[in-house]
Design a protein around this motif. Sequence first.
Motif, PDB file in Angstrom:
ATOM      1  N   PRO A 215       2.315  28.283  -1.581  1.00 25.70           N
ATOM      2  CA  PRO A 215       1.813  27.428  -2.666  1.00 25.70           C
ATOM      3  C   PRO A 215       2.506  26.072  -2.734  1.00 25.70           C
ATOM      4  O   PRO A 215       1.847  25.052  -2.979  1.00 25.70           O
ATOM      5  N   ALA A 216       3.813  26.054  -2.510  1.00 25.21           N
ATOM      6  CA  ALA A 216       4.531  24.777  -2.581  1.00 25.21           C
ATOM      7  C   ALA A 216       4.044  23.822  -1.499  1.00 25.21           C
ATOM      8  O   ALA A 216       3.883  22.618  -1.741  1.00 25.21           O
ATOM      9  N   PHE A 217       3.784  24.345  -0.280  1.00 28.83           N
ATOM     10  CA  PHE A 217       3.327  23.499   0.817  1.00 28.83           C
ATOM     11  C   PHE A 217       1.904  23.018   0.582  1.00 28.83           C
ATOM     12  O   PHE A 217       1.593  21.829   0.770  1.00 28.83           O
ATOM     13  N   VAL A 218       1.018  23.922   0.140  1.00 31.19           N
ATOM     14  CA  VAL A 218      -0.379  23.541  -0.100  1.00 31.19           C
ATOM     15  C   VAL A 218      -0.461  22.515  -1.234  1.00 31.19           C
ATOM     16  O   VAL A 218      -1.202  21.528  -1.141  1.00 31.19           O
ATOM     17  N   THR A 219       0.303  22.735  -2.296  1.00 32.17           N
ATOM     18  CA  THR A 219       0.316  21.774  -3.403  1.00 32.17           C
ATOM     19  C   THR A 219       0.823  20.419  -2.940  1.00 32.17           C
ATOM     20  O   THR A 219       0.310  19.368  -3.343  1.00 32.17           O
ATOM     21  N   PHE A 220       1.831  20.444  -2.064  1.00 28.58           N
ATOM     22  CA  PHE A 220       2.366  19.194  -1.521  1.00 28.58           C
ATOM     23  C   PHE A 220       1.305  18.460  -0.709  1.00 28.58           C
ATOM     24  O   PHE A 220       1.171  17.231  -0.802  1.00 28.58           O
ATOM     25  N   LEU A 221       0.545  19.204   0.104  1.00 31.62           N
ATOM     26  CA  LEU A 221      -0.527  18.595   0.897  1.00 31.62           C
ATOM     27  C   LEU A 221      -1.549  17.903  -0.009  1.00 31.62           C
ATOM     28  O   LEU A 221      -1.958  16.765   0.251  1.00 31.62           O
ATOM     29  N   ILE A 222      -1.961  18.593  -1.059  1.00 34.09           N
ATOM     30  CA  ILE A 222      -2.952  18.024  -1.972  1.00 34.09           C
ATOM     31  C   ILE A 222      -2.390  16.795  -2.669  1.00 34.09           C
ATOM     32  O   ILE A 222      -3.072  15.772  -2.812  1.00 34.09           O
ATOM     33  N   ALA A 223      -1.133  16.883  -3.103  1.00 33.93           N
ATOM     34  CA  ALA A 223      -0.496  15.744  -3.778  1.00 33.93           C
ATOM     35  C   ALA A 223      -0.433  14.528  -2.866  1.00 33.93           C
ATOM     36  O   ALA A 223      -0.729  13.396  -3.286  1.00 33.93           O
ATOM     37  N   THR A 224      -0.060  14.754  -1.600  1.00 37.59           N
ATOM     38  CA  THR A 224      -0.006  13.653  -0.645  1.00 37.59           C
ATOM     39  C   THR A 224      -1.385  13.057  -0.425  1.00 37.59           C
ATOM     40  O   THR A 224      -1.560  11.830  -0.382  1.00 37.59           O
ATOM     41  N   GLY A 225      -2.397  13.926  -0.298  1.00 37.15           N
ATOM     42  CA  GLY A 225      -3.760  13.444  -0.096  1.00 37.15           C
ATOM     43  C   GLY A 225      -4.242  12.566  -1.224  1.00 37.15           C
ATOM     44  O   GLY A 225      -4.840  11.505  -0.999  1.00 37.15           O
ATOM     45  N   ILE A 226      -3.967  12.966  -2.455  1.00 38.02           N
ATOM     46  CA  ILE A 226      -4.429  12.195  -3.610  1.00 38.02           C
ATOM     47  C   ILE A 226      -3.689  10.865  -3.704  1.00 38.02           C
ATOM     48  O   ILE A 226      -4.292   9.818  -3.982  1.00 38.02           O
ATOM     49  N   THR A 227      -2.379  10.879  -3.471  1.00 40.78           N
ATOM     50  CA  THR A 227      -1.615   9.627  -3.500  1.00 40.78           C
ATOM     51  C   THR A 227      -2.108   8.664  -2.423  1.00 40.78           C
ATOM     52  O   THR A 227      -2.292   7.467  -2.673  1.00 40.78           O
ATOM     53  N   GLN A 228      -2.358   9.175  -1.221  1.00 37.31           N
ATOM     54  CA  GLN A 228      -2.876   8.321  -0.153  1.00 37.31           C
ATOM     55  C   GLN A 228      -4.288   7.833  -0.479  1.00 37.31           C
ATOM     56  O   GLN A 228      -4.670   6.706  -0.141  1.00 37.31           O
ATOM     57  N   ALA A 229      -5.081   8.667  -1.170  1.00 37.78           N
ATOM     58  CA  ALA A 229      -6.448   8.271  -1.531  1.00 37.78           C
ATOM     59  C   ALA A 229      -6.466   7.106  -2.507  1.00 37.78           C
ATOM     60  O   ALA A 229      -7.454   6.374  -2.578  1.00 37.78           O
ATOM     61  N   SER A 230      -5.376   6.918  -3.253  1.00 42.94           N
ATOM     62  CA  SER A 230      -5.334   5.790  -4.184  1.00 42.94           C
ATOM     63  C   SER A 230      -5.355   4.449  -3.462  1.00 42.94           C
ATOM     64  O   SER A 230      -5.582   3.413  -4.089  1.00 42.94           O
ATOM     65  N   HIS A 231      -5.144   4.463  -2.142  1.00 43.63           N
ATOM     66  CA  HIS A 231      -5.201   3.235  -1.343  1.00 43.63           C
ATOM     67  C   HIS A 231      -6.634   2.871  -0.935  1.00 43.63           C
ATOM     68  O   HIS A 231      -6.861   1.805  -0.362  1.00 43.63           O
ATOM     69  N   ALA A 232      -7.606   3.760  -1.202  1.00 43.72           N
ATOM     70  CA  ALA A 232      -8.967   3.577  -0.685  1.00 43.72           C
ATOM     71  C   ALA A 232      -9.597   2.269  -1.144  1.00 43.72           C
ATOM     72  O   ALA A 232     -10.253   1.577  -0.354  1.00 43.72           O
ATOM     73  N   TYR A 233      -9.427   1.930  -2.402  1.00 42.08           N
ATOM     74  CA  TYR A 233     -10.048   0.722  -2.949  1.00 42.08           C
ATOM     75  C   TYR A 233      -9.510  -0.518  -2.242  1.00 42.08           C
ATOM     76  O   TYR A 233     -10.263  -1.427  -1.873  1.00 42.08           O
ATOM     77  N   GLY A 234      -8.199  -0.547  -2.032  1.00 44.57           N
ATOM     78  CA  GLY A 234      -7.595  -1.680  -1.337  1.00 44.57           C
ATOM     79  C   GLY A 234      -8.001  -1.745   0.118  1.00 44.57           C
ATOM     80  O   GLY A 234      -8.296  -2.827   0.648  1.00 44.57           O
ATOM     81  N   TYR A 235      -8.031  -0.590   0.784  1.00 44.38           N
ATOM     82  CA  TYR A 235      -8.455  -0.564   2.181  1.00 44.38           C
ATOM     83  C   TYR A 235      -9.887  -1.088   2.332  1.00 44.38           C
ATOM     84  O   TYR A 235     -10.200  -1.787   3.293  1.00 44.38           O
ATOM     85  N   SER A 236     -10.753  -0.743   1.401  1.00 50.44           N
ATOM     86  CA  SER A 236     -12.177  -1.060   1.532  1.00 50.44           C
ATOM     87  C   SER A 236     -12.515  -2.486   1.118  1.00 50.44           C
ATOM     88  O   SER A 236     -13.329  -3.151   1.771  1.00 50.44           O
ATOM     89  N   PHE A 237     -11.889  -2.975   0.041  1.00 53.27           N
ATOM     90  CA  PHE A 237     -12.397  -4.207  -0.559  1.00 53.27           C
ATOM     91  C   PHE A 237     -11.347  -5.289  -0.830  1.00 53.27           C
ATOM     92  O   PHE A 237     -11.701  -6.350  -1.347  1.00 53.27           O
ATOM     93  N   SER A 238     -10.093  -5.056  -0.474  1.00 54.55           N
ATOM     94  CA  SER A 238      -9.107  -6.110  -0.740  1.00 54.55           C
ATOM     95  C   SER A 238      -9.408  -7.359   0.077  1.00 54.55           C
ATOM     96  O   SER A 238      -9.348  -8.488  -0.441  1.00 54.55           O
ATOM     97  N   ALA A 239      -9.764  -7.206   1.372  1.00 53.54           N
ATOM     98  CA  ALA A 239     -10.070  -8.379   2.199  1.00 53.54           C
ATOM     99  C   ALA A 239     -11.289  -9.123   1.672  1.00 53.54           C
ATOM    100  O   ALA A 239     -11.309 -10.366   1.622  1.00 53.54           O
ATOM    101  N   ILE A 240     -12.310  -8.374   1.263  1.00 56.43           N
ATOM    102  CA  ILE A 240     -13.509  -9.002   0.712  1.00 56.43           C
ATOM    103  C   ILE A 240     -13.174  -9.717  -0.596  1.00 56.43           C
ATOM    104  O   ILE A 240     -13.638 -10.836  -0.849  1.00 56.43           O
ATOM    105  N   TYR A 241     -12.358  -9.097  -1.434  1.00 58.21           N
ATOM    106  CA  TYR A 241     -11.954  -9.729  -2.699  1.00 58.21           C
ATOM    107  C   TYR A 241     -11.154 -10.998  -2.440  1.00 58.21           C
ATOM    108  O   TYR A 241     -11.408 -12.050  -3.049  1.00 58.21           O
ATOM    109  N   TRP A 242     -10.163 -10.904  -1.549  1.00 55.32           N
ATOM    110  CA  TRP A 242      -9.336 -12.083  -1.261  1.00 55.32           C
ATOM    111  C   TRP A 242     -10.192 -13.232  -0.739  1.00 55.32           C
ATOM    112  O   TRP A 242      -9.994 -14.379  -1.125  1.00 55.32           O
ATOM    113  N   LYS A 243     -11.144 -12.913   0.149  1.00 53.43           N
ATOM    114  CA  LYS A 243     -12.006 -13.972   0.681  1.00 53.43           C
ATOM    115  C   LYS A 243     -12.871 -14.564  -0.429  1.00 53.43           C
ATOM    116  O   LYS A 243     -13.136 -15.777  -0.447  1.00 53.43           O
ATOM    117  N   SER A 244     -13.287 -13.752  -1.396  1.00 50.52           N
ATOM    118  CA  SER A 244     -14.145 -14.232  -2.484  1.00 50.52           C
ATOM    119  C   SER A 244     -13.414 -15.190  -3.420  1.00 50.52           C
ATOM    120  O   SER A 244     -14.054 -15.995  -4.107  1.00 50.52           O
TER     121      SER A 244
END
Length: 400
Positions: A215-244
């Motif tokens: 359980p500790a390892f699986v919970t850690f995997l999920i926690a890491t996934g969610i924290t990394q997912a918080s980068h999705a908005y920046g990965y997808s649209f930061s360059a487009i926003y900066w150019k705008s």
Amino acid sequence: MTAAAADTSQDMPFRFELRVALAYFAIFTSSGLHLPYFPLWLEYRALTPTQISIVLSMPLFVRVVAAPLVSMLADRSNDRAHILTTATILAVVVAAFYFVPFGFIGILIVSLMLAPPWTSQVPLADTIALSGVRRYGADFAKMRVWGSISFLLTSFVGGVFIQQVGEHIIPWALLATLVAACGMSFIVPRIGKPRRLSPLSDVDIADAGRALRRPAFVTFLIATGITQASHAYGYSFSAIYWKSIGIEETMIGALWSISVVAEVIMFTFFRRLFGRLHPAKVLIIGSAAAMFRWAVFPLIAPAGLGVAGFLAVQSLHAFSFALSFLGMQKMIALTIPEERGGTAQGLSTFFIGTSLAIATMASGPLYSATGIHGFYVMVLLAACGLGLAIVSLRLEQREG
């Protein structure tokens, strides 16, 4: 759970760390182009924000299925390096189809076909590097940092090049980087089949499967996934926003580069600064930094802080991404035996990829509706990652 100790009884293959570092450098050149600039090429091809988010997110869903399968195949292969070379060859062949003048559907199909051979390359390289850590006492961060350096150089030089030539050159540049990775894969050390740990280890083959289900390892995997997912908005649209808002491609490259400079610094000093911390505590720090980063990002332009403000916020990538990533690698190295290392990397890719894919899919409509303010949703994601990291730490302490 007793830590999986390194068995340094074997001699390290000739220039093992250098050869793996060069492979990382080559593999990450494609990411250094794709992550910052592929959305700009999609916008150049007249795709809408929702279509862009679909093209960026759907391959991530393919990745979460393909990467664990490739990793398990690698665990059963005669040598993981052979699987890596095969993946790089397939990636070159598929990427060549970007030159066909497809519309949205065609671009999406090529991206879906490219996902399995391309996105499996880093987990395969990570597994080979971690085998070197266990067998020969190699320094993982010392090798992996060259992937970050490659991303840094490629993102900066790519911005200068694209500003001079135009967005139409992006598929050509991407293909060139994939060819380079293919060529470099042939020098990756061939160290044979994945093997069990030394008899001195108390982790046997039955424990290996249980280690992946703790359980500790699986919970850690999920926690890491969610924290990394918080980068999705920046990965997808930061360059487009900066150019705008009037920031040119060269400076966009610099903004991506500064985040990787910070990442390289973290890779370099991780052992010294955080080497004694439990992996869950490392992730807690990374998740908290992600919350702060995404809360501040939308305030930079309205506050008149300009490029300097964005440079400061981008430097937090050292904590929000790099520290979280290294925490995951440390958790695998400490708790998962080598013969299940590839499977553990595949599971990590699954949880991170699933979370990132869902967040990326949602980013298109969110950007259309809220613009820069969508980053506040990413703050909530990072907060969820922080909470689960705390739960993982408590479960680990309870398991003893």
